[in-house]
Design an enzyme around this catalytic site. Structure first.
Site, PDB file in Angstrom:
ATOM      1  N   GLU A   1       0.885  -1.182   0.000  1.00  0.00           N
ATOM      2  CA  GLU A   1       0.000   0.000   0.000  1.00  0.00           C
ATOM      3  C   GLU A   1       0.912   1.219   0.000  1.00  0.00           C
ATOM      4  O   GLU A   1       1.384   1.644   1.044  1.00  0.00           O
ATOM      5  CB  GLU A   1      -0.899   0.008   1.239  1.00  0.00           C
ATOM      6  CG  GLU A   1      -1.799  -1.198   1.380  1.00  0.00           C
ATOM      7  CD  GLU A   1      -2.939  -1.201   0.381  1.00  0.00           C
ATOM      8  OE1 GLU A   1      -3.084  -0.236  -0.399  1.00  0.00           O
ATOM      9  OE2 GLU A   1      -3.693  -2.193   0.367  1.00  0.00           O
TER      10      GLU A   1
ATOM     11  N   CYS B   1      -2.397   9.264   2.261  1.00  0.00           N
ATOM     12  CA  CYS B   1      -2.032   8.651   0.975  1.00  0.00           C
ATOM     13  C   CYS B   1      -3.057   9.044  -0.078  1.00  0.00           C
ATOM     14  O   CYS B   1      -2.748   9.095  -1.270  1.00  0.00           O
ATOM     15  CB  CYS B   1      -1.942   7.144   1.118  1.00  0.00           C
ATOM     16  SG  CYS B   1      -3.395   6.423   1.891  1.00  0.00           S
TER      17      CYS B   1
HETATM   18  P1  NAD Z   1       8.042   5.286   4.739  1.00  0.00           P
HETATM   19  O1  NAD Z   1       8.118   4.561   3.446  1.00  0.00           O
HETATM   20  O2  NAD Z   1       9.146   6.189   5.100  1.00  0.00           O
HETATM   21  O3  NAD Z   1       7.939   4.216   5.955  1.00  0.00           O
HETATM   22  C1  NAD Z   1       6.856   3.324   6.055  1.00  0.00           C
HETATM   23  C2  NAD Z   1       7.251   2.126   6.919  1.00  0.00           C
HETATM   24  O4  NAD Z   1       8.177   1.308   6.187  1.00  0.00           O
HETATM   25  C3  NAD Z   1       7.964   2.485   8.223  1.00  0.00           C
HETATM   26  O5  NAD Z   1       7.529   1.619   9.233  1.00  0.00           O
HETATM   27  C4  NAD Z   1       9.433   2.261   7.882  1.00  0.00           C
HETATM   28  O6  NAD Z   1      10.238   2.007   9.020  1.00  0.00           O
HETATM   29  C5  NAD Z   1       9.324   1.043   6.980  1.00  0.00           C
HETATM   30  N1  NAD Z   1      10.429   0.857   6.026  1.00  0.00           N
HETATM   31  C6  NAD Z   1      11.084   1.794   5.319  1.00  0.00           C
HETATM   32  N2  NAD Z   1      11.994   1.212   4.495  1.00  0.00           N
HETATM   33  C7  NAD Z   1      11.894  -0.119   4.678  1.00  0.00           C
HETATM   34  C8  NAD Z   1      12.559  -1.254   4.131  1.00  0.00           C
HETATM   35  N3  NAD Z   1      13.519  -1.122   3.215  1.00  0.00           N
HETATM   36  N4  NAD Z   1      12.201  -2.487   4.546  1.00  0.00           N
HETATM   37  C9  NAD Z   1      11.216  -2.655   5.451  1.00  0.00           C
HETATM   38  N5  NAD Z   1      10.555  -1.610   6.027  1.00  0.00           N
HETATM   39  C10 NAD Z   1      10.897  -0.361   5.651  1.00  0.00           C
HETATM   40  O7  NAD Z   1       6.640   6.063   4.752  1.00  0.00           O
HETATM   41  P2  NAD Z   1       6.102   7.164   5.769  1.00  0.00           P
HETATM   42  O8  NAD Z   1       6.845   8.450   5.580  1.00  0.00           O
HETATM   43  O9  NAD Z   1       6.001   6.606   7.143  1.00  0.00           O
HETATM   44  O10 NAD Z   1       4.587   7.341   5.246  1.00  0.00           O
HETATM   45  C11 NAD Z   1       4.212   8.142   4.176  1.00  0.00           C
HETATM   46  C12 NAD Z   1       4.055   7.334   2.909  1.00  0.00           C
HETATM   47  O11 NAD Z   1       3.170   6.248   3.110  1.00  0.00           O
HETATM   48  C13 NAD Z   1       3.432   8.156   1.778  1.00  0.00           C
HETATM   49  O12 NAD Z   1       4.101   7.836   0.580  1.00  0.00           O
HETATM   50  C14 NAD Z   1       1.992   7.669   1.741  1.00  0.00           C
HETATM   51  O13 NAD Z   1       1.349   7.853   0.498  1.00  0.00           O
HETATM   52  C15 NAD Z   1       2.161   6.228   2.090  1.00  0.00           C
HETATM   53  N6  NAD Z   1       0.943   5.640   2.601  1.00  0.00           N
HETATM   54  C16 NAD Z   1       0.235   4.800   1.779  1.00  0.00           C
HETATM   55  C17 NAD Z   1      -0.969   4.261   2.208  1.00  0.00           C
HETATM   56  C18 NAD Z   1      -1.779   3.359   1.319  1.00  0.00           C
HETATM   57  O14 NAD Z   1      -2.655   2.681   1.814  1.00  0.00           O
HETATM   58  N7  NAD Z   1      -1.529   3.316   0.014  1.00  0.00           N
HETATM   59  C19 NAD Z   1      -1.449   4.557   3.495  1.00  0.00           C
HETATM   60  C20 NAD Z   1      -0.694   5.411   4.310  1.00  0.00           C
HETATM   61  C21 NAD Z   1       0.499   5.941   3.853  1.00  0.00           C
END
Ligand code: NAD
Length: 505
Positions: A257, A291
């Site tokens: 997601e 998002c």
């Molecule tokens: P992010 O990608 O920085 O982090 C999200 C999560 O992934 C965190 O828990 C982080 O620690 C983990 N993570 C990061 N790199 C990783 C890796 N290589 N392996 C495993 N885990 C890893 O995102 P953020 O800044 O917390 O959130 C904002 C983003 O999330 C925006 O792009 C938003 O659109 C998206 N988002 C999408 C949805 C959806 O349902 N499509 C919902 C909410 C947020």
């Protein structure tokens, strides 16, 4: 009371031990004021491995609980959430900065998905299928899958866990949660509520629901561990690009997601009063940190000038600030300083490309030096180029003019993300075309509402670089189960499928 004392009072009431959130090395700051409100301890690699082992053991027990009993566990969790909605919602606001009504709304979403999952626990139906062979019956069963890894983003720190966990638990799977490192306190609070539900339930296996605090390294361990057959990861497209191939390498299932770049099309027949309110909520709400936030607006030239003028007025009137100290506010802060700088860089790039920017600068009236409140930005762009093609997680709305509906539709679908979309129109031809196979290419397509603010009853997720996963309602539960197709011969002959002959005597 300081925010830190407020956090103490909430977590103590929920039964979280101070050791979990006071004495660790990872500082947790509230975007409302920038102050540190917790010090959590990261999981270590041995701890992660032990947690997965516990989860595997829990799976062996949990998969044999009848599904409606598993539903009872989720029902109890829903009760715990109802009883603590005010406190947990406040903690969501402290940790994310979103306004209180959205903090409470997030907990309501958790309650809603629990209710949904309880009903689902009696509806995990398979099919009976007509066999082509005489005296044969075919059927499909859905079995529990195994431990489910859940990685979540900061902006919906608890709701997204619940979309996954409520479904996974009724489907017979334990869950292992790696929350965002920016929002671990709400995860600890939810862990305590799960503990309460488990005590009331009685015989839930240990390790049924685990929280692993930490940064991306902890997420990577979940992603790479062969004992975790499904990882549901929510976050940026950049994260999904790393996680997706790693899961594919070990043939694990993925629910991804990821980021959106959501648009709305405003047609000549649109109800502009309604559109104005919907656009403001979708673009400005949650400080543009959903998002599904509205980022691109295509407005027909016949209504463009009047709508943009009204949008500018509305933007100027939006109340910004700390919603714990003033309840009438609509917009809270950005999550952190890095988000603020990314927003400023994006606006500078838009200006260079001919964008006319209104707003977007720091909102100085809120006097916390380490907090980042911004005025939402409205950017009139000459065309869809540069930053308009990507997601910047901040309240920036690009407005573009169109003359021809098909041209607007093509621009709408031109970006690489495919999460949410909407049209404002009362013309049935436009509406139906937008929803049709030649219309919006997103996972969510709305009519006369904005792209954000989904209900849990529908399957949630998007296409293209948004990752393709589906969570929450409809038949999203199927991703959390293993499908078995069985053929039963109740006759005395052995007719083969497709009329194949294979007589050995
Ligand atoms: P992010 O990608 O920085 O982090 C999200 C999560 O992934 C965190 O828990 C982080 O620690 C983990 N993570 C990061 N790199 C990783 C890796 N290589 N392996 C495993 N885990 C890893 O995102 P953020 O800044 O917390 O959130 C904002 C983003 O999330 C925006 O792009 C938003 O659109 C998206 N988002 C999408 C949805 C959806 O349902 N499509 C919902 C909410 C947020």
């Amino acid at each position: 009371m300081t925010l830190s004392a407020g956090v103490d009072s909430i977590l103590q009431n929920l039964g979280v031990h101070r050791d979990r959130y006071r004495y660790g090395t990872r500082a947790v700051r509230s975007p409302l004021t920038g102050e540190t409100v917790g010090q959590v301890k990261d999981a270590d690699p041995a701890g992660v491995s032990d947690a997965i082992e516990q989860s595997e053991k829990a799976f062996i027990a949990w998969r044999s609980f009848p599904a409606p009993r598993r539903g009872e566990f989720v029902r109890l969790l829903g009760e715990e959430l109802r009883a603590t909605k005010t406190e947990l919602g406040r903690l969501v606001t402290i940790e994310t900065g979103k306004i209180l009504s959205e903090g409470h709304g997030e907990v309501q979403e958790m309650i809603d998905i629990c209710d949904f999952a309880v009903g689902l626990s009696r509806q995990l139906y398979g099919l009976t299928i007509a066999s082509e062979r005489p005296h044969h019956r075919m059927m499909e069963q859905w079995h529990p899958l195994g431990p489910v890894g859940i990685i979540t983003a900061f902006n919906f720190p608890v709701a997204v866990w619940s979309w996954n966990a409520a479904l996974a638990l009724v489907c017979g799977n334990p869950v292992i949660w790696k929350p965002s490192d920016k929002t671990p306190l709400t995860a600890l609070a939810v862990e305590a509520l799960v503990g309460r539900a488990a005590t009331r339930f009685g015989d839930a296996p240990a390790g049924l629901s685990t929280v692993l605090i930490g940064g991306r390294e902890i997420g990577e361990m979940l992603v790479d561990d062969a004992r975790v057959p499904l990882v549901s990861a929510t976050g940026s497209t950049a994260m999904g690009q790393l996680v997706g191939p790693r899961l594919a390498r070990r043939f694990a299932r993925a629910i991804l997601e990821l980021g959106g770049n959501n648009a709305s099309i405003v047609c000549p027949s649109a109800d502009l009063d309604l559109a104005l309110r919907a656009i403001c909520f979708a673009a400005v709400g949650t400080a543009g940190q959903r998002c599904t936030s509205l980022r691109r607006l295509f407005v027909h030239h016949s209504v463009h000038d009047s709508l943009v003028a009204r949008l500018k007025q509305a933007y100027a009137a939006v109340q910004i600030g700390n919603s714990l100290t003033n309840s009438g506010l609509l917009v809270g802060p950005l999550i952190d300083e890095a988000a603020f700088h990314r927003m400023q860089e994006t606006l500078a790039e838009a200006r260079k490309l001919g964008g006319q920017v209104v707003g977007g600068d720091r909102f100085e009236a809120v006097s916390y030096p380490a907090a980042y409140y911004v005025k939402p930005a409205l950017v009139e762009m000459p065309e869809q180029i540069g930053p308009v093609l990507r997601e910047t997680f901040a309240p920036i709305l690009y407005v573009m003019k169109f003359s021809d509906f098909d041209e607007a539709l093509a621009l709408h679908n031109e970006v690489r993300q495919g999460l949410s979309s909407s049209i404002f129109s009362t013309d049935i031809h436009e509406v139906e075309k937008f929803l049709s196979v030649v219309g919006s290419d997103c996972g969510i397509a709305n009519v006369n509402i904005g792209p954000s603010g989904a209900e849990i009853g529908g399957a949630f997720g998007g296409e293209k670089e948004t990752g393709g996963g589906r969570e929450a309602g409809s038949d999203a539960w199927k991703a959390y189960m293993r499908r078995v197709t069985s053929t039963i011969n109740f006759g005395n002959d052995l007719p083969l499928a497709q009329g194949v002959k294979f007589d050995i005597v």
